[in-house]
Design a protein around this motif. Structure first.
Motif: not given
Length: 450
Positions: A77-83, A85-89, A134-136, A165-167
């Motif tokens: 799954s792609i859990d979230s996309i943040s504009e 913070n410019m990252d995705f989880t 960024k986090r994993s 969570t990556a850039l």
């Protein structure tokens, strides 16, 4: 005569009791050993794999050619996309494939053996990490989601379930009509290309995805690729890429941004049909639309990163704000011209009765050549004995020469004077010009960005 009862010695009873207790305890121990074979099985597995006989701090084939490590990824799954913070989880299953001859074991059935995270800590595994992460974390409910499968020939499958969570460097110049290209990058941290070679195990089929549904994006494509990353101090490293394309759903922003903005612009046009003398109604309507547009712009900016370039939504919002602002300026102009016109009418009403039409028009500054009769006045009959007075009067009312003729005003000044004297026409023109201009702007905007 009653028979005599012979009692056994006390020492005999003690011996019998000890024998029964020891015999029962032996039976319990044998039963527990049969029921709990985990410890013995683990020891047998470690002995079978000869873990204690090798130094697993070193990679397989140390000193020789680079060890190939195949990678296989299944995106859960792609859990979230943040504009902001410019990252995705992303949550995924990361599987590693390599061969370690040190773990080969004899097997008559040629069956593999599967272990959990406890054995993973005792052997060598690839040190793959996520670049720009960024986090994993590895999931640990109910236990660590780690699986190790060892085959008799030494081939190994190592699988982990990870959320990372990556850039993602996003370009918002076309937001919200944009398409974003993101990638998750995998690389060995310690081993360069001379020691470890990362590759996609099954080519393009190494990346598998389930059906992914996102609230604001549509996932267009998942594509694996590979490359080489060079570091000046440590050398070159194999790098694998998980590329995916995200196309934003526009319907959400149509409902939240574009439709309200269009309605505010059209609401500002209502003032063109309100009487120009209704100052409170037109002013309150204009200020309300301006403040509402300011609120919409502020809300959109708060949910976006502070970028240094103009976004597509900024162009639309500020152009719409300009239309709303111009509608307020339009009424200010109409109100000013109306006031000037009424002041002129008031001055005309206070003029002396001796003023004729030509004098009044000249005083007002709104005269034209066609409005002024420049032909000589007709002579007034005079008595014969007043010839001198007649000659003087004739010389006074004679036709003006070419040098004294009134000049025609510039067409622009004439039109401006006409509009000032008929300020209600500004509203009439605005009812057509404003909608047509806004329609033209929308055609150009959507043809460029849609």
């Amino acid at each position: 005569m009653r028979p005599t009862r012979i009692e056994p010695p006390t020492s005999w009873l003690a011996d019998d009791t000890h024998f029964l207790l020891s015999h029962s305890s032996r039976r319990v121990d044998l039963k527990m050993k049969k029921m709990d074979s985990t410890k013995s099985l683990l020891i047998k597995s470690e002995q079978l794999l000869r873990i204690e006989d090798h130094d697993f701090a070193m990679r397989p084939g140390f000193g020789g050619s680079a060890i190939p490590v195949g990678i296989d990824v299944q995106v859960e799954s792609i859990d979230s996309i943040s504009e902001v913070n410019m990252d995705f989880t992303m949550t995924l299953y990361l599987r590693h494939y390599w061969q370690d001859d040190r773990l080969a074991f004899p097997s008559s059935s040629n069956k593999s053996r599967t272990f959990d995270s406890r054995l993973v800590k005792k052997i060598w595994v690839p040190d793959v990490f996520f670049v720009h992460s960024k986090r994993s974390f590895i999931h640990d409910t109910t236990t660590e989601n780690i699986m190790l499968r060892v085959y008799p020939d030494g081939n190994i499958l190592y699988s982990v379930r990870i959320t990372v969570t990556a850039l993602c460097s996003m370009d918002f110049s076309s937001f919200p009509l944009d398409t974003q290209n993101c990638s998750l990058e995998l690389e060995s941290y310690a081993y360069n290309e001379n020691d470890l070679m990362l590759y996609w195990k099954n080519g393009n089929d190494s990346l598998r995805t389930e059906e992914i549904v996102l609230s604001q994006f549509f996932v267009e494509d998942f594509q694996p690729s590979f490359g080489l990353a060079f570091y000046s101090s440590t050398g070159s490293y194999n790098r694998l890429y998980i590329n995916f394309i995200l196309r934003r759903h526009i319907f959400f922003f149509m409902l939240q941004t574009y439709f309200p903005t269009m309605l505010m612009v059209m609401l500002s046009w209502v003032s063109f049909w309100i009487d120009r003398r209704a100052v409170p109604a037109r002013v309150s309507l204009g200020i309300t639309t301006v403040l509402t547009m300011s609120t919409i712009i502020t809300g959109v900016s708060a949910s976006m990163p502070q970028v240094s370039y103009v976004k597509a939504v900024d162009i639309y919002l500020w152009a719409s704000f300009l239309f709303v602002f111009l509608s307020v300026i339009e009424y200010a102009t109409v109100n000013y011209f109306t006031t000037v016109e009424e002041m002129k009418r008031l001055r005309r009403a206070k003029m002396p009765s001796s003023f004729n039409t030509t004098q009044a028009m000249a005083f007002d500054g709104c005269y034209h050549d066609n409005d002024i009769d420049l032909t000589p006045f007709s002579e007034v009959s005079s008595p014969p004995n007043t010839e001198r007075n007649t000659q003087t009067r004739n010389s006074t009312v004679s036709a003006p020469t070419e040098g004294t003729r009134l000049r025609r005003k510039h067409p622009l000044i004439e039109n401006l004077s006409f509009i000032m004297s008929n300020s209600y026409m500004i509203d009439s023109y605005s009812r057509v010009i404003f909608p047509l201009a806004y329609l033209l702007f929308n055609i150009i905007y959507w043809s460029l960005y849609a």
